[in-house]
Design an enzyme around this catalytic site. Structure first.
Site, PDB file in Angstrom:
ATOM      1  NE  ARG A 270      -7.523  -0.965   8.940  1.00 56.82           N
ATOM      2  CZ  ARG A 270      -8.060  -1.268   7.936  1.00 56.82           C
ATOM      3  NH1 ARG A 270      -9.460  -2.079   7.973  1.00 56.82           N
ATOM      4  NH2 ARG A 270      -7.823  -0.921   6.708  1.00 56.82           N
TER       5      ARG A 270
ATOM      6  CG  ASP B  26      -3.613  -2.625  12.513  1.00 54.93           C
ATOM      7  OD1 ASP B  26      -2.844  -3.155  11.653  1.00 54.93           O
ATOM      8  OD2 ASP B  26      -4.965  -3.007  12.798  1.00 54.93           O
TER       9      ASP B  26
ATOM     10  CE  LYS C 171     -11.482  -8.610  17.348  1.00 55.78           C
ATOM     11  NZ  LYS C 171     -11.092  -7.539  16.279  1.00 55.78           N
ATOM     12  CG  ASN C 172     -13.176  -9.900  13.781  1.00 51.70           C
ATOM     13  OD1 ASN C 172     -12.889  -8.966  14.507  1.00 51.70           O
ATOM     14  ND2 ASN C 172     -11.944 -10.592  13.395  1.00 51.70           N
TER      15      ASN C 172
ATOM     16  CG  ASP D 298      -7.226 -12.818  13.462  1.00 51.18           C
ATOM     17  OD1 ASP D 298      -6.483 -12.045  13.028  1.00 51.18           O
ATOM     18  OD2 ASP D 298      -8.611 -12.696  13.091  1.00 51.18           O
TER      19      ASP D 298
HETATM   20  N1  EPU Z   1      -6.913  -5.351   1.496  1.00 51.65           N
HETATM   21  C1  EPU Z   1      -6.466  -4.518   0.612  1.00 51.65           C
HETATM   22  N2  EPU Z   1      -7.494  -3.898  -0.052  1.00 51.65           N
HETATM   23  C2  EPU Z   1      -8.955  -3.805   0.330  1.00 51.65           C
HETATM   24  C3  EPU Z   1      -9.111  -4.568   1.695  1.00 51.65           C
HETATM   25  C4  EPU Z   1      -8.274  -5.455   2.075  1.00 51.65           C
HETATM   26  O1  EPU Z   1      -5.519  -4.570   0.221  1.00 51.65           O
HETATM   27  O2  EPU Z   1      -9.607  -3.212  -0.079  1.00 51.65           O
HETATM   28  C5  EPU Z   1      -5.822  -6.377   2.326  1.00 51.65           C
HETATM   29  C6  EPU Z   1      -5.202  -5.744   3.709  1.00 51.65           C
HETATM   30  O3  EPU Z   1      -4.490  -4.802   3.587  1.00 51.65           O
HETATM   31  C7  EPU Z   1      -4.987  -7.108   4.154  1.00 51.65           C
HETATM   32  C8  EPU Z   1      -5.620  -8.267   3.620  1.00 51.65           C
HETATM   33  O4  EPU Z   1      -6.321  -7.755   2.256  1.00 51.65           O
HETATM   34  O5  EPU Z   1      -3.576  -7.334   3.940  1.00 51.65           O
HETATM   35  C9  EPU Z   1      -6.756  -8.845   4.316  1.00 51.65           C
HETATM   36  O6  EPU Z   1      -7.706  -7.718   4.686  1.00 51.65           O
HETATM   37  P1  EPU Z   1      -9.375  -8.138   5.185  1.00 51.65           P
HETATM   38  O7  EPU Z   1     -10.069  -7.083   4.680  1.00 51.65           O
HETATM   39  O8  EPU Z   1      -9.722  -9.575   4.604  1.00 51.65           O
HETATM   40  O9  EPU Z   1      -9.178  -8.123   6.626  1.00 51.65           O
HETATM   41  P2  EPU Z   1      -9.988  -7.184   7.495  1.00 51.65           P
HETATM   42  O10 EPU Z   1     -11.472  -7.098   7.156  1.00 51.65           O
HETATM   43  O11 EPU Z   1      -9.514  -5.837   7.616  1.00 51.65           O
HETATM   44  C10 EPU Z   1     -10.704  -9.021   9.375  1.00 51.65           C
HETATM   45  C11 EPU Z   1     -10.689  -9.040  10.664  1.00 51.65           C
HETATM   46  C12 EPU Z   1      -9.109  -9.395  11.141  1.00 51.65           C
HETATM   47  C13 EPU Z   1      -8.666 -10.533  10.521  1.00 51.65           C
HETATM   48  C14 EPU Z   1      -8.840 -10.291   8.927  1.00 51.65           C
HETATM   49  C15 EPU Z   1      -8.420 -11.823   8.198  1.00 51.65           C
HETATM   50  C16 EPU Z   1     -12.347  -7.748  11.524  1.00 51.65           C
HETATM   51  C17 EPU Z   1     -12.767  -6.443  12.397  1.00 51.65           C
HETATM   52  N3  EPU Z   1     -11.190  -7.856  11.377  1.00 51.65           N
HETATM   53  O12 EPU Z   1      -9.791  -7.514   9.014  1.00 51.65           O
HETATM   54  O13 EPU Z   1      -9.105  -9.614  12.528  1.00 51.65           O
HETATM   55  O14 EPU Z   1      -7.361 -11.123  10.649  1.00 51.65           O
HETATM   56  O15 EPU Z   1     -10.309 -10.085   8.605  1.00 51.65           O
HETATM   57  O16 EPU Z   1      -9.186 -12.597   8.454  1.00 51.65           O
HETATM   58  O17 EPU Z   1     -13.306  -8.253  11.297  1.00 51.65           O
HETATM   59  C18 EPU Z   1      -8.497  -9.530  14.794  1.00 51.65           C
HETATM   60  O18 EPU Z   1      -9.515  -9.730  15.229  1.00 51.65           O
HETATM   61  O19 EPU Z   1      -7.527  -9.443  15.553  1.00 51.65           O
HETATM   62  C19 EPU Z   1      -8.281  -9.151  13.424  1.00 51.65           C
HETATM   63  C20 EPU Z   1      -7.094  -8.348  12.895  1.00 51.65           C
END
Ligand code: EPU
Length: 407
Positions: free
Chosen positions: A75, A99, A5-6, A287
């Site tokens: 998101r 979320d 998915k991601n 995850d």
């Molecule tokens: N963060 C910041 N500032 C930013 C970006 C991130 O503070 O500019 C913080 C976030 O608030 C969070 C942490 O950094 O606390 C990690 O965020 P990250 O950007 O790495 O995660 P994401 O891109 O929002 C993706 C996956 C998540 C997975 C995380 C970590 C997708 C769509 N989502 O999220 O997947 O948990 O990376 O590996 O790719 C899921 O599939 O259920 C899911 C939540």
């Protein structure tokens, strides 16, 4: 293994970078992909979803706005920001809120785009980015954010000059996006390391690309096997993507056999409790935290589970307590005292992974476990119920009952 998915969601966003027809294969049939397809349609693309294929026709003149009604449901729509500003010189994408698993910052996405010459502001709930032409820059991420790395990468491929992303995320899904961008004509080095260097090109071409397997779905089955003293084989995924998770299963007493693209997990006795700490890849994936908590709940002894990525990840612990799990949380730590058996109860899924974790925990519970709000699980696991049945689980999906308080 079903496609990740991601990865697939971001590959769909990457398609925006080249006018013409991009075809993605091995895409999971889940709600999030359908929502992303709608995001692309509203930007002017024609998108067809058939089985595991997404066919995207990207017009020359893209629209550049993604509304809150879709972004709040997905998101990951924010990953259209980088490609849109790179292709159209402007992007207006609704700001996703926090979320169920916690607050989600965007500062690194915004700072990185600014360094590349974009003017980024926030107004009326939108992130608005404009840049006649992005230019290369050196960007240090404070944290190896998956989303920020992807957005900046997809902006950098069409920027003037060289962009260096330091402390970049190293997830296999990032490597998958880089592979697709490279076959589109992008010049990238360092994919899968914490320093990605992109040399911008004038234009990219559409491609056909196969999505990598979903390591989180695969890891869910690995933990399910370990918790139930079962025996599960997963095919079509490089077990290296799950190295630490499979190592934890072995430390818990399981047997793990691997080949280049399969792994088999079996457990013959009650698992031993093992401490787990979530970290960015190659650390233990956040995850898979609900599955780790589930395993600890039925293991011998006590163990400490530490969550380092999302502040709300432990939201589902109260639901685990309804199943009889003995868990105490303090900040980002949870101490779990294992029980021989959990006790079936009605519980509620709070997010995708918690939902899957509760179902798996239900396999170790005496009596019936009823999980509500399973639409969360549909966002990340295609055919979850059918897969459980294949593994011999007596499971049924029933329509939600309408109660006297429902309007
Ligand atoms: N963060 C910041 N500032 C930013 C970006 C991130 O503070 O500019 C913080 C976030 O608030 C969070 C942490 O950094 O606390 C990690 O965020 P990250 O950007 O790495 O995660 P994401 O891109 O929002 C993706 C996956 C998540 C997975 C995380 C970590 C997708 C769509 N989502 O999220 O997947 O948990 O990376 O590996 O790719 C899921 O599939 O259920 C899911 C939540």
């Amino acid at each position: 293994m079903v496609g990740a998915k991601n990865s697939a969601l971001k590959l769909m966003a990457a398609a925006l970078l080249a006018p013409g027809r991009t075809v993605l294969t091995n895409v999971p049939k889940i709600t999030d992909i359908a929502i992303m397809a709608e995001v692309l349609r509203r930007l002017g693309c024609t998108v067809e979803l058939t089985e595991d294929i997404v066919d995207i026709d990207v017009p020359e003149d893209l629209r550049s706005e993604a509304d809150y009604d879709l972004v709040r449901r997905l998101r990951a729509s924010i990953c259209a920001l980088g490609p849109l500003v790179a292709r159209c010189g402007q992007a207006r994408v609704a700001r996703p809120g926090g979320d169920e698993i916690g607050s989600r910052g965007l500062d690194m996405h915004v700072d990185g785009l600014r360094r590349m010459g974009a003017d980024v502001t926030g107004k009326h709930g939108f992130v608005i980015a404009t840049a006649k032409k992005l230019h290369g820059a050196t960007i240090w991420l404070d944290f190896p954010s998956v989303g920020a790395t992807e957005n900046l990468l997809m902006a950098a491929v069409l920027a003037d000059g060289v962009t260096e992303i330091d402390n970049a995320a190293r997830e296999p899904e990032i490597v998958d996006i880089c592979r697709m961008l490279e076959s589109m004509g992008a010049e990238i080095s360092g994919a899968g390391t914490s320093r990605i260097v992109v040399c911008g090109v004038r234009e990219l071409r559409p491609v056909t690309h196969r999505t990598i397997g979903d390591r989180i779905v695969a890891g869910t089955w690995a933990f399910a096997a370990a918790m139930t003293r079962g025996d599960v084989t997963v095919r079509g995924l490089d077990p290296q993507y799950l190295e630490i998770a499979l190592d934890k299963v072995m430390s818990a007493g399981g047997t793990v056999e691997t080949t280049q693209d399969t792994f088999r997990v079996s457990m013959e006795r009650r698992p031993r409790g093992v401490d787990i700490v979530t970290l960015p890849y190659p650390g233990f994936a956040t995850d898979l935290l609900p599955m780790a908590v589930g395993l600890a709940s039925v293991s011998t002894g006590s163990c400490l589970i530490t969550e380092n990525i999302f502040d709300g990840r432990f939201m589902f612990i109260d639901e685990m307590a309804r199943l009889g799990a003995d868990i105490r949380t303090d900040g980002h730590h949870a101490v779990v005292r294992g029980r021989e058996r959990l006790s079936g109860a009605p519980v509620t899924a709070t997010d995708i992974r918690a939902g899957a974790g509760l179902v798996i925990a239900g396999l170790c519970a005496e009596g019936v476990t009823e999980v509500a709000q399973v639409h969360h699980i549909d966002r990340g696991y295609p055919d979850f119920v059918a897969d459980l049945r294949t593994l011999g689980v007596p499971v049924e999906r029933v329509p939600a009952a309408v109660g006297p308080f429902d309007l």
